[in-house]
Design a protein around this motif. Structure first.
Motif, mmCIF file in Angstrom:
data_model
loop_
_atom_site.group_PDB
_atom_site.id
_atom_site.type_symbol
_atom_site.label_atom_id
_atom_site.label_comp_id
_atom_site.label_asym_id
_atom_site.label_seq_id
_atom_site.Cartn_x
_atom_site.Cartn_y
_atom_site.Cartn_z
ATOM 1 N N THR A 173 1.796 4.441 -1.216
ATOM 2 C CA THR A 173 1.262 5.452 -2.132
ATOM 3 C C THR A 173 1.587 6.834 -1.579
ATOM 4 O O THR A 173 1.897 6.987 -0.403
ATOM 5 C CB THR A 173 -0.269 5.346 -2.316
ATOM 6 O OG1 THR A 173 -0.888 5.509 -1.048
ATOM 7 C CG2 THR A 173 -0.681 4.016 -2.933
ATOM 8 N N ASN A 211 0.710 2.464 -6.516
ATOM 9 C CA ASN A 211 1.610 1.825 -5.570
ATOM 10 C C ASN A 211 3.037 1.939 -6.093
ATOM 11 O O ASN A 211 3.285 1.867 -7.291
ATOM 12 C CB ASN A 211 1.203 0.358 -5.400
ATOM 13 C CG ASN A 211 2.101 -0.352 -4.415
ATOM 14 O OD1 ASN A 211 3.147 -0.849 -4.796
ATOM 15 N ND2 ASN A 211 1.711 -0.377 -3.165
ATOM 16 N N THR A 241 0.813 -1.217 0.000
ATOM 17 C CA THR A 241 0.000 0.000 0.000
ATOM 18 C C THR A 241 0.851 1.272 0.000
ATOM 19 O O THR A 241 0.412 2.319 0.462
ATOM 20 C CB THR A 241 -0.945 0.018 1.220
ATOM 21 O OG1 THR A 241 -0.158 -0.023 2.413
ATOM 22 C CG2 THR A 241 -1.906 -1.154 1.178
ATOM 23 N N SER A 282 -4.246 10.233 -5.246
ATOM 24 C CA SER A 282 -3.225 9.279 -4.796
ATOM 25 C C SER A 282 -2.442 8.741 -5.971
ATOM 26 O O SER A 282 -2.974 8.567 -7.073
ATOM 27 C CB SER A 282 -3.884 8.111 -4.052
ATOM 28 O OG SER A 282 -4.515 8.578 -2.883
ATOM 29 N N SER A 283 -1.195 8.440 -5.701
ATOM 30 C CA SER A 283 -0.336 7.829 -6.721
ATOM 31 C C SER A 283 -0.636 6.340 -6.807
ATOM 32 O O SER A 283 -1.298 5.769 -5.938
ATOM 33 C CB SER A 283 1.137 8.006 -6.348
ATOM 34 O OG SER A 283 1.473 7.182 -5.238
ATOM 35 N N SER A 292 -0.262 10.555 -1.256
ATOM 36 C CA SER A 292 -1.582 11.186 -1.372
ATOM 37 C C SER A 292 -1.484 12.689 -1.150
ATOM 38 O O SER A 292 -0.634 13.158 -0.399
ATOM 39 C CB SER A 292 -2.560 10.599 -0.360
ATOM 40 O OG SER A 292 -2.774 9.237 -0.625
#
Length: 101
Positions: free
Chosen positions: A9, A33, A7, A30-31, A11
């Motif tokens: 990421t 993963n 997870t 959000s990017s 944000s």
């Protein structure tokens, strides 16, 4: 975060930004993963030098293998002598394992 976490990421809270017209953002973005590669995969490099490069039959010289980082497991079987016209004795490392002679 954790290197292998599924997870990972980045944000952004869009409420904290506005466009040129002054409209505040809504929600988050959000990017995908990502992973972090903490392994040095380049490996060591070596410089090989001979104390004497002009030998005659029967002479010996010291051969030095200087590595850019400490290495382990280095021995004569790692060295190709196909075109060397000679033999190599046992290798001895310095305390840091960066110079083998």
């Amino acid at each position: 975060d954790k290197v292998g976490d599924a997870t990972n990421t980045i944000s952004v809270n869009l409420a904290g930004v506005a466009d040129a017209a002054g409209n505040a953002g809504v929600g988050t973005a959000s990017s995908a993963n990502y992973s972090v590669d903490t392994r040095d995969t380049s490996g060591p490099t070596a410089t090989i030098t001979l104390a004497n490069t002009a030998l005659i039959a029967g002479q010996t010289t010291t051969v030095s293998f200087r590595f850019n980082e400490p290495v382990t497991g280095f021995d004569a079987s790692d060295i190709v002598l196909t075109d060397a016209n000679g033999t190599l004795g046992a290798l001895t490392p310095n305390a840091e394992r960066t110079l083998w002679t």
